[in-house]
Design a protein around this motif. Sequence first.
Motif, mmCIF file in Angstrom:
data_model
loop_
_atom_site.group_PDB
_atom_site.id
_atom_site.type_symbol
_atom_site.label_atom_id
_atom_site.label_comp_id
_atom_site.label_asym_id
_atom_site.label_seq_id
_atom_site.Cartn_x
_atom_site.Cartn_y
_atom_site.Cartn_z
ATOM 1 N N THR A 19 0.817 -1.210 0.000
ATOM 2 C CA THR A 19 0.000 0.000 0.000
ATOM 3 C C THR A 19 0.850 1.258 0.000
ATOM 4 O O THR A 19 1.891 1.306 0.663
ATOM 5 C CB THR A 19 -0.934 -0.005 1.237
ATOM 6 N N GLU A 20 0.395 2.228 -0.752
ATOM 7 C CA GLU A 20 0.993 3.566 -0.683
ATOM 8 C C GLU A 20 -0.074 4.525 -0.166
ATOM 9 O O GLU A 20 -1.218 4.486 -0.626
ATOM 10 C CB GLU A 20 1.477 4.021 -2.059
ATOM 11 N N VAL A 21 0.313 5.364 0.789
ATOM 12 C CA VAL A 21 -0.619 6.332 1.362
ATOM 13 C C VAL A 21 -0.221 7.729 0.899
ATOM 14 O O VAL A 21 0.917 8.166 1.114
ATOM 15 C CB VAL A 21 -0.623 6.273 2.908
ATOM 16 N N TYR A 22 -1.170 8.400 0.262
ATOM 17 C CA TYR A 22 -0.934 9.745 -0.276
ATOM 18 C C TYR A 22 -1.764 10.783 0.476
ATOM 19 O O TYR A 22 -2.912 10.516 0.855
ATOM 20 C CB TYR A 22 -1.338 9.799 -1.754
ATOM 21 N N ALA A 23 -1.184 11.944 0.683
ATOM 22 C CA ALA A 23 -1.912 13.101 1.207
ATOM 23 C C ALA A 23 -1.620 14.239 0.253
ATOM 24 O O ALA A 23 -0.448 14.568 0.034
ATOM 25 C CB ALA A 23 -1.447 13.453 2.617
ATOM 26 N N ASP A 24 -2.683 14.785 -0.331
ATOM 27 C CA ASP A 24 -2.491 15.904 -1.260
ATOM 28 C C ASP A 24 -1.541 15.530 -2.405
ATOM 29 O O ASP A 24 -0.732 16.353 -2.847
ATOM 30 C CB ASP A 24 -1.886 17.099 -0.493
ATOM 31 N N GLY A 25 -1.623 14.279 -2.843
ATOM 32 C CA GLY A 25 -0.807 13.839 -3.964
ATOM 33 C C GLY A 25 0.610 13.444 -3.625
ATOM 34 O O GLY A 25 1.352 12.976 -4.490
ATOM 35 N N GLU A 26 1.004 13.614 -2.377
ATOM 36 C CA GLU A 26 2.375 13.266 -1.980
ATOM 37 C C GLU A 26 2.403 11.944 -1.228
ATOM 38 O O GLU A 26 1.590 11.720 -0.317
ATOM 39 C CB GLU A 26 2.949 14.357 -1.073
ATOM 40 N N LEU A 27 3.346 11.100 -1.587
ATOM 41 C CA LEU A 27 3.515 9.824 -0.900
ATOM 42 C C LEU A 27 4.048 10.074 0.508
ATOM 43 O O LEU A 27 5.136 10.633 0.682
ATOM 44 C CB LEU A 27 4.502 8.942 -1.670
ATOM 45 N N CYS A 28 3.271 9.652 1.517
ATOM 46 C CA CYS A 28 3.666 9.892 2.914
ATOM 47 C C CYS A 28 4.023 8.617 3.655
ATOM 48 O O CYS A 28 4.779 8.657 4.632
ATOM 49 C CB CYS A 28 2.534 10.602 3.654
ATOM 50 N N ALA A 29 3.474 7.479 3.231
ATOM 51 C CA ALA A 29 3.775 6.221 3.925
ATOM 52 C C ALA A 29 3.635 5.060 2.953
ATOM 53 O O ALA A 29 2.849 5.116 1.995
ATOM 54 C CB ALA A 29 2.834 6.030 5.121
ATOM 55 N N ARG A 30 4.422 4.018 3.224
ATOM 56 C CA ARG A 30 4.297 2.750 2.503
ATOM 57 C C ARG A 30 3.926 1.674 3.513
ATOM 58 O O ARG A 30 4.502 1.633 4.608
ATOM 59 C CB ARG A 30 5.625 2.357 1.855
ATOM 60 N N GLY A 31 2.994 0.821 3.140
ATOM 61 C CA GLY A 31 2.566 -0.217 4.065
ATOM 62 C C GLY A 31 2.554 -1.580 3.424
ATOM 63 O O GLY A 31 2.510 -1.702 2.188
ATOM 64 N N GLU A 32 2.630 -2.598 4.258
ATOM 65 C CA GLU A 32 2.490 -3.970 3.773
ATOM 66 C C GLU A 32 1.707 -4.771 4.802
ATOM 67 O O GLU A 32 2.035 -4.769 5.994
ATOM 68 C CB GLU A 32 3.860 -4.610 3.553
ATOM 69 N N VAL A 33 0.664 -5.417 4.318
ATOM 70 C CA VAL A 33 -0.151 -6.264 5.180
ATOM 71 C C VAL A 33 -0.140 -7.684 4.629
ATOM 72 O O VAL A 33 -0.290 -7.877 3.418
ATOM 73 C CB VAL A 33 -1.610 -5.734 5.249
ATOM 74 N N VAL A 34 0.089 -8.647 5.504
ATOM 75 C CA VAL A 34 -0.164 -10.041 5.157
ATOM 76 C C VAL A 34 -1.479 -10.411 5.839
ATOM 77 O O VAL A 34 -1.606 -10.303 7.069
ATOM 78 C CB VAL A 34 0.976 -10.972 5.606
ATOM 79 N N ALA A 35 -2.457 -10.776 5.013
ATOM 80 C CA ALA A 35 -3.802 -11.059 5.512
ATOM 81 C C ALA A 35 -4.133 -12.525 5.252
ATOM 82 O O ALA A 35 -3.775 -13.068 4.205
ATOM 83 C CB ALA A 35 -4.820 -10.160 4.820
ATOM 84 N N VAL A 36 -4.778 -13.137 6.221
ATOM 85 C CA VAL A 36 -5.159 -14.545 6.071
ATOM 86 C C VAL A 36 -6.667 -14.680 6.258
ATOM 87 O O VAL A 36 -7.289 -13.891 6.974
ATOM 88 C CB VAL A 36 -4.417 -15.460 7.078
ATOM 89 N N VAL A 37 -7.223 -15.666 5.575
ATOM 90 C CA VAL A 37 -8.654 -15.912 5.723
ATOM 91 C C VAL A 37 -8.940 -16.165 7.203
ATOM 92 O O VAL A 37 -8.201 -16.884 7.877
ATOM 93 C CB VAL A 37 -9.098 -17.102 4.849
ATOM 94 N N MET A 38 -9.974 -15.520 7.701
ATOM 95 C CA MET A 38 -10.281 -15.566 9.127
ATOM 96 C C MET A 38 -10.384 -17.001 9.651
ATOM 97 O O MET A 38 -11.182 -17.790 9.144
ATOM 98 C CB MET A 38 -11.604 -14.833 9.370
ATOM 99 N N PRO A 39 -9.550 -17.324 10.655
ATOM 100 C CA PRO A 39 -9.606 -18.685 11.192
ATOM 101 C C PRO A 39 -10.819 -18.866 12.103
ATOM 102 O O PRO A 39 -11.399 -17.893 12.592
ATOM 103 C CB PRO A 39 -8.306 -18.788 11.992
ATOM 104 N N SER A 40 -11.155 -20.102 12.328
ATOM 105 C CA SER A 40 -12.361 -20.398 13.104
ATOM 106 C C SER A 40 -12.228 -19.946 14.560
ATOM 107 O O SER A 40 -13.227 -19.758 15.242
ATOM 108 C CB SER A 40 -12.659 -21.896 13.052
ATOM 109 N N THR A 41 -10.978 -19.722 15.030
ATOM 110 C CA THR A 41 -10.799 -19.258 16.413
ATOM 111 C C THR A 41 -11.382 -17.868 16.642
ATOM 112 O O THR A 41 -11.559 -17.448 17.780
ATOM 113 C CB THR A 41 -9.301 -19.187 16.778
ATOM 114 N N PHE A 42 -11.661 -17.158 15.560
ATOM 115 C CA PHE A 42 -12.222 -15.809 15.691
ATOM 116 C C PHE A 42 -13.743 -15.843 15.785
ATOM 117 O O PHE A 42 -14.368 -14.841 16.082
ATOM 118 C CB PHE A 42 -11.843 -14.947 14.485
ATOM 119 N N ILE A 43 -14.315 -16.964 15.471
ATOM 120 C CA ILE A 43 -15.769 -17.032 15.394
ATOM 121 C C ILE A 43 -16.296 -17.769 16.612
ATOM 122 O O ILE A 43 -15.924 -18.905 16.875
ATOM 123 C CB ILE A 43 -16.188 -17.717 14.070
ATOM 124 N N LYS A 44 -17.101 -17.052 17.372
ATOM 125 C CA LYS A 44 -17.565 -17.594 18.658
ATOM 126 C C LYS A 44 -18.627 -18.669 18.472
ATOM 127 O O LYS A 44 -19.545 -18.501 17.690
ATOM 128 C CB LYS A 44 -18.138 -16.462 19.503
#
Lengths: 159, 159
Positions: B134-159
């Motif tokens: 991910t790139e985060v822009y404010a007023d057209g300027e690059l202010c932050a770079r991000g990286e997320v590793v996301a996994v399909v929600m495991p069953s431990t999250f579901i009550k």
Amino acid sequence: MEIIVHKAIQDEYPDDFAWCYGCGRLNEKGHHFRTGWHGEQTMTIFTPKPEHLALPGFVYGGLIASFVDCHGTGSASLALHRKNGHDVGEGAEPPRFVTASLKVDFVKPTPHGVALKALGTVHEIHPKKWKVETEVYADGELCARGEVVAVVMPSTFIK
Amino acid sequence: MEIIVHKAIQDEYPDDFAWCYGCGRLNEKGHHFRTGWHGEQTMTIFTPKPEHLALPGFVYGGLIASFVDCHGTGSASLALHRKNGHDVGEGAEPPRFVTASLKVDFVKPTPHGVALKALGTVHEIHPKKWKVETEVYADGELCARGEVVAVVMPSTFIK
């Protein structure tokens, strides 16, 4: 036994630097994270508010990232303040840091409804750049690991 | 021209999964981040509130981390939903992801008072694990770079 932070570095930031949403004591809507020494480690304690959810029953990851972030800059400030010969509470103005990078590994779902405890280990990279390794515990269980690289606040931040 | 997200994946999460402080439409006190397609990239737009400060004039890093976090899980959901043959808005229930890891590099101080735009590039690691850059822009300027590793929600999250 309740663990609390007695002497927090954020209590001594100058008023102009006390507006942070995470740890600024003057930001009425903020989290008011407070970071102090706990032996040779640093510690921040925070109980998430009812709305700080990922799903009902679990804490929002972005809140944990915020917690790690301010714990990191506060820990770096504590460490440099000590290196400069000062103790928290003696009235000397502490150095202020900003976050260069933030990383959080979510080890397990973090239960909502209990206090979170961040414990930090601070490493000096060079006098203006510090690394803080953090473990976040909920109810004694390790839920997240964090790493912050904090740098002494550059003049571009000061108007 | 104002850029907005028309069809957001978060609008289609089931009610039970719509309580996230970052992106849950049912969390009254939350940020209500909304993520949709923008060409082959993903996009989230958010204007920080007055209290979301690091210092007066600059956005709080923990808010940016939260923005990158929900943008990341939303982007992964968009991508898997598309891979599964669905478009946002057609009513099929999208997959829900959780964040395994989050990284943000703060490239420069992010000015407060303007809309932030996150643009994401999604990579499949395997069907249940995706990486979002991910790139985060404010007023057209690059202010932050991000990286997320996301996994399909495991069953431990579901009550």
